[in-house]
Design a protein around this motif. Structure first.
Motif, PDB file in Angstrom:
ATOM      1  N   LEU A 162      93.786  11.037  28.912  1.00 26.83           N
ATOM      2  CA  LEU A 162      95.088  10.714  29.460  1.00 26.83           C
ATOM      3  C   LEU A 162      95.456  11.688  30.573  1.00 26.83           C
ATOM      4  O   LEU A 162      95.170  12.867  30.502  1.00 26.83           O
ATOM      5  CB  LEU A 162      96.154  10.780  28.361  1.00 26.83           C
ATOM      6  N   GLN A 182     100.194  -0.879  33.710  1.00 30.36           N
ATOM      7  CA  GLN A 182      99.317  -0.912  32.552  1.00 30.36           C
ATOM      8  C   GLN A 182      99.243  -2.292  31.910  1.00 30.36           C
ATOM      9  O   GLN A 182      98.357  -2.541  31.089  1.00 30.36           O
ATOM     10  CB  GLN A 182      99.758   0.119  31.503  1.00 30.36           C
ATOM     11  N   ASP A 187      96.341   2.430  35.732  1.00 31.35           N
ATOM     12  CA  ASP A 187      97.140   3.634  35.499  1.00 31.35           C
ATOM     13  C   ASP A 187      97.518   4.219  36.852  1.00 31.35           C
ATOM     14  O   ASP A 187      96.841   5.088  37.379  1.00 31.35           O
ATOM     15  CB  ASP A 187      96.342   4.643  34.665  1.00 31.35           C
ATOM     16  N   ARG A 230     101.166   9.638  26.786  1.00 27.20           N
ATOM     17  CA  ARG A 230     101.092   8.183  26.645  1.00 27.20           C
ATOM     18  C   ARG A 230     102.282   7.512  27.328  1.00 27.20           C
ATOM     19  O   ARG A 230     102.149   6.462  27.938  1.00 27.20           O
ATOM     20  CB  ARG A 230     101.054   7.794  25.165  1.00 27.20           C
ATOM     21  N   ASN A 233     101.761   7.481  31.044  1.00 25.33           N
ATOM     22  CA  ASN A 233     100.677   6.599  31.447  1.00 25.33           C
ATOM     23  C   ASN A 233     100.971   5.127  31.185  1.00 25.33           C
ATOM     24  O   ASN A 233     100.111   4.283  31.409  1.00 25.33           O
ATOM     25  CB  ASN A 233      99.386   7.006  30.738  1.00 25.33           C
ATOM     26  N   LEU A 235     101.233   3.603  28.387  1.00 23.52           N
ATOM     27  CA  LEU A 235     100.553   3.037  27.231  1.00 23.52           C
ATOM     28  C   LEU A 235     101.495   2.708  26.083  1.00 23.52           C
ATOM     29  O   LEU A 235     101.084   2.066  25.124  1.00 23.52           O
ATOM     30  CB  LEU A 235      99.459   4.002  26.747  1.00 23.52           C
ATOM     31  N   TYR A 238     104.011  -0.950  28.211  1.00 19.60           N
ATOM     32  CA  TYR A 238     103.567  -2.066  29.048  1.00 19.60           C
ATOM     33  C   TYR A 238     103.795  -3.437  28.413  1.00 19.60           C
ATOM     34  O   TYR A 238     104.153  -4.395  29.096  1.00 19.60           O
ATOM     35  CB  TYR A 238     102.100  -1.901  29.446  1.00 19.60           C
ATOM     36  N   THR A 273     104.057  -1.635  19.195  1.00 22.39           N
ATOM     37  CA  THR A 273     103.023  -0.921  19.954  1.00 22.39           C
ATOM     38  C   THR A 273     102.674   0.407  19.309  1.00 22.39           C
ATOM     39  O   THR A 273     101.495   0.730  19.113  1.00 22.39           O
ATOM     40  CB  THR A 273     103.494  -0.672  21.402  1.00 22.39           C
ATOM     41  N   HIS A 277      99.161   1.684  17.509  1.00 23.05           N
ATOM     42  CA  HIS A 277      98.407   2.844  17.990  1.00 23.05           C
ATOM     43  C   HIS A 277      97.694   3.565  16.837  1.00 23.05           C
ATOM     44  O   HIS A 277      96.774   4.356  17.068  1.00 23.05           O
ATOM     45  CB  HIS A 277      99.326   3.833  18.704  1.00 23.05           C
ATOM     46  N   PRO A 282      91.745  -0.417  21.239  1.00 27.49           N
ATOM     47  CA  PRO A 282      92.902  -0.704  22.096  1.00 27.49           C
ATOM     48  C   PRO A 282      93.761  -1.818  21.527  1.00 27.49           C
ATOM     49  O   PRO A 282      93.265  -2.736  20.866  1.00 27.49           O
ATOM     50  CB  PRO A 282      92.247  -1.125  23.423  1.00 27.49           C
TER      51      PRO A 282
END
Length: 308
Positions: A162, A182, A187, A230, A233, A235, A238, A273, A277, A282
């Protein structure tokens, strides 16, 4: 998305031909049929890496071609409804492998596979337990095919650390754009800005909904003490971008109800989400898919709520 042109934007330059079909496939990731939107999304891929853009185009073209072979309506193919899952397969292939020679046949094969998986998913959602809710397949076929590829290439996958942004305010504002980028596994703050510009070109509501979903996703992630890397980025937020667009622009009917669903849906998506994780591998866009299906079921069973 996923069978019908769910989000043709008002006054959108639709275009014709193979190039337009591919660009429509990119714009349909965000429920639009708009060549200019597709071009800006393609530019976001190019900003990340030229070869990523190539894989995306190959995946989208392969998925559209396979859809035609399986008898999908020509209007749906031209609108990009058969190409968006393949485009995401190309992006996920690059994200997992980079651009060695075998990424290209893999992106094509994955794109081809999206068409029958989409057809099977649509048939499943049309069976008796689900038929009354009129659920779209949306990006579920992409998630299924991408997961299959991810498992199949165990040992070949890249280990992408990351990126650390900097101070907390910088991370917060960066996330507002990277949440958007994302969605297509890019990214990049600049990539997110390009995509956001394309969404506003499609329709102002689409752009505003994307910002709402991104903001809610980031705020929820911070409130749940998610890792700031995260968050920066994109993640964590999104999927909420897609959920917000789905309810504010595409599925919910009314003056204010769509925006309430957009905010609530983005918040729920953030929770889903972060929960996902904890699973290996993914999450792709599963949080968006599951939350959107849940919201559509709620709209269908409530006498005071209506779908477009």
């Amino acid at each position: 998305m996923g069978g019908t042109a769910a989000g043709r934007s008002v006054g959108a330059p639709a275009g014709r031909g193979a190039a337009a079909t591919v660009l429509h496939g990119l714009s349909q990731i965000f429920f639009q049929t708009n060549v200019l939107t597709g071009l800006l999304i393609l530019a976001a891929f190019v900003a990340q890496n030229w070869w990523m853009a190539v894989l995306v185009v190959l995946g989208s073209a392969a998925s559209s071609a396979a859809g035609r072979l399986l008898g999908a309506p020509g209007a749906d193919i031209r609108a990009g409804c058969q190409g968006f899952c393949g485009a995401l397969i190309g992006a996920s292939t690059y994200s997992a492998l980079g651009a060695p020679w075998f990424s290209y046949p893999l992106a094509i094969a994955g794109g081809l596979l999206c068409a029958p998986v989409t057809k099977l998913t649509v048939r499943l959602l049309e069976t008796k337990p689900f038929k009354r809710f009129d659920l779209p397949s949306t990006t579920a076929p992409f998630c299924l095919v991408a997961t299959l590829i991810w498992v199949g290439i165990d040992g070949l996958r890249l280990n992408s650390p990351l990126r650390l942004s900097g101070t907390d305010p910088q991370e917060f504002f960066a996330s507002l754009f990277t949440n958007i980028s994302q969605v297509v596994l890019v990214d990049s703050v600049w990539g997110g800005a390009l995509i956001l510009a394309g969404l506003f070109i499609a329709h102002w509501k689409v752009g505003v909904a994307a910002i709402v979903g991104s903001l809610v996703g980031t705020v929820c992630a911070i409130a749940m003490h998610e890792n700031l890397q995260r968050t920066a980025n994109g993640l964590s937020g999104y999927s909420g971008v897609l959920t917000a667009i789905a309810f504010a622009v595409v599925f919910a009917k009314g003056r204010w109800v769509p925006w309430v669903f957009a905010v609530a849906g983005a918040a729920i998506t953030a929770v889903v989400t972060l929960a996902m994780h904890q699973l290996p591998g993914p999450t792709y866009t599963w949080p968006y898919v599951l939350t959107t299906w849940l919201g559509l079921v709620l709209i269908q069973v409530s006498p005071r709520l209506h779908r477009r």
